[in-house]
Design a protein around this motif. Sequence first.
Motif, PDB file in Angstrom:
ATOM      1  N   TYR A  51       0.836  -1.216   0.000  1.00 21.71           N
ATOM      2  CA  TYR A  51       0.000   0.000   0.000  1.00 21.71           C
ATOM      3  C   TYR A  51       0.867   1.261   0.000  1.00 21.71           C
ATOM      4  O   TYR A  51       0.505   2.278   0.607  1.00 21.71           O
ATOM      5  CB  TYR A  51      -0.952   0.001   1.205  1.00 21.71           C
ATOM      6  N   SER A 334      -7.900  11.682   6.153  1.00 20.10           N
ATOM      7  CA  SER A 334      -8.897  11.402   5.121  1.00 20.10           C
ATOM      8  C   SER A 334     -10.013  12.436   5.177  1.00 20.10           C
ATOM      9  O   SER A 334     -10.431  12.984   4.146  1.00 20.10           O
ATOM     10  CB  SER A 334      -9.450   9.982   5.312  1.00 20.10           C
ATOM     11  N   LEU A 339      -9.355  12.563   0.539  1.00 18.17           N
ATOM     12  CA  LEU A 339      -8.796  11.334  -0.030  1.00 18.17           C
ATOM     13  C   LEU A 339      -9.229  10.151   0.825  1.00 18.17           C
ATOM     14  O   LEU A 339      -9.436  10.292   2.032  1.00 18.17           O
ATOM     15  CB  LEU A 339      -7.260  11.410  -0.042  1.00 18.17           C
ATOM     16  N   SER A 340      -9.353   8.970   0.212  1.00 16.13           N
ATOM     17  CA  SER A 340      -9.658   7.789   1.016  1.00 16.13           C
ATOM     18  C   SER A 340      -8.406   7.411   1.808  1.00 16.13           C
ATOM     19  O   SER A 340      -7.283   7.798   1.450  1.00 16.13           O
ATOM     20  CB  SER A 340     -10.068   6.628   0.118  1.00 16.13           C
ATOM     21  N   TYR A 342      -7.074   4.599   1.812  1.00 17.17           N
ATOM     22  CA  TYR A 342      -6.266   3.801   0.873  1.00 17.17           C
ATOM     23  C   TYR A 342      -5.384   4.713   0.028  1.00 17.17           C
ATOM     24  O   TYR A 342      -4.194   4.451  -0.186  1.00 17.17           O
ATOM     25  CB  TYR A 342      -7.166   2.992  -0.063  1.00 17.17           C
ATOM     26  N   GLU A 343      -5.994   5.797  -0.486  1.00 16.17           N
ATOM     27  CA  GLU A 343      -5.230   6.710  -1.331  1.00 16.17           C
ATOM     28  C   GLU A 343      -4.126   7.398  -0.547  1.00 16.17           C
ATOM     29  O   GLU A 343      -3.023   7.602  -1.065  1.00 16.17           O
ATOM     30  CB  GLU A 343      -6.172   7.747  -1.953  1.00 16.17           C
ATOM     31  N   THR A 346      -1.272   4.833  -0.571  1.00 17.89           N
ATOM     32  CA  THR A 346      -0.695   4.386  -1.851  1.00 17.89           C
ATOM     33  C   THR A 346      -0.115   5.537  -2.659  1.00 17.89           C
ATOM     34  O   THR A 346       0.683   5.305  -3.566  1.00 17.89           O
ATOM     35  CB  THR A 346      -1.736   3.641  -2.705  1.00 17.89           C
ATOM     36  N   LEU A 347      -0.502   6.773  -2.335  1.00 22.00           N
ATOM     37  CA  LEU A 347       0.036   7.926  -3.060  1.00 22.00           C
ATOM     38  C   LEU A 347       1.495   8.194  -2.738  1.00 22.00           C
ATOM     39  O   LEU A 347       2.214   8.758  -3.557  1.00 22.00           O
ATOM     40  CB  LEU A 347      -0.764   9.183  -2.682  1.00 22.00           C
TER      41      LEU A 347
END
Length: 356
Positions: A51, A334, A339-340, A342-343, A346-347
């Motif tokens: 991730y 978040s 942004l989630s 997850y994002e 992973t960003l």
Amino acid sequence: METTLPDDNLPSPPSPLRLRLDAQALADNWRALDRMSGAARAGAAVKADAYGLGVAQVAPALAAAGCRDWFVAHWQEVAELLRHVPADQVAVLHGPINDADVAFAKASGVRPVLNSLAQVARWRAGGGGACHVMVDTGMSRLGLPPAELADPALDGLAIDMVMSHLASADEDTTQNAAQLALFAQARAALPGRRYSLANSAGIALGADFHADLTRPGLALYGGIPRREFATTIRQTAYPEAAVIQVRQLQAGDRIGYNATHVADRPIRAGVIALGYADGYLRCWSGKGRFLFGGKELPVLGRISMDLTIVDLTMAPDCGEGDWLTAAYDPVAASAASGLSQYELFTLLGRRFARFI
Ligand SMILES: *Cc1c(COP(=O)(O)O)cnc(C)c1O
């Protein structure tokens, strides 16, 4: 003139951008999820470079905690993972989409997740062997539809794990029970050594969803997909950026691209080596917060590609070369950024030096 190429003889200087990972929190999160999985074991979704946090740091920490099952999406993610864990513990979620994937699976010893009758045929044509089978129980993504589970092409397949994936486990919705019911049918139709359904959020849905193996990703890394995790799961990832210039601004000075912020007073500003190219997106413009010595310091103006300007007024002892830590608690970040969770993970880009 002699030059030295930047290789092992000329190592790059230390990065002004680093991602600090809390190994203890990673291990504790895995143990908590393993415990919450009841009779099932917890594995780990480590796709997309764990991730974005760095599989080279994450996999050893989770392996030491007891994790023995690993999920990546792409075949290209296998090589790095195999530096840290045994091949027969690794599953590739996208399955073999061509013969090169099959050959790679056979040669490396990792297990494909077969997602369609075409992938089943491709795997068998390449020699077959231990594999996993994904069944689509209602998200219309990867996996065999229930109607195809009686297909003779599946007869005698060496199925280690029959899997499915929950679309809405982070919500209380009837879709969860509907998917569970279809998964029960899949279990009856397909003989596997093991069965696996739940992602992080699914672990909180109860024992019916646990089967033999759960597949958390987000919550391992500190994400909180449901309130049940709020008291047990801890933040693991702390992005840090060095202050590379300090400047004294006067009232009226314009700050950053398009002057979206104009100083309304004298401001001691720090310019840090972090920007949207590193995944600190422009949604943080005028909104982000950084921490230094217990003080919370606001972002001023737009985020640039490689730079962000921070108000250091409240931290007079912070100077060039000091490190600021982004306020990056997944739930709060978040909510603040849109942004989630997850994002947010992973960003985080390749320029971060990841360390544990
Ligand atoms: C990504 C993924 C997971 C992990 O999901 P989280 O919501 O991050 O816990 C589990 N299973 C599959 C098939 C996945 O693609």
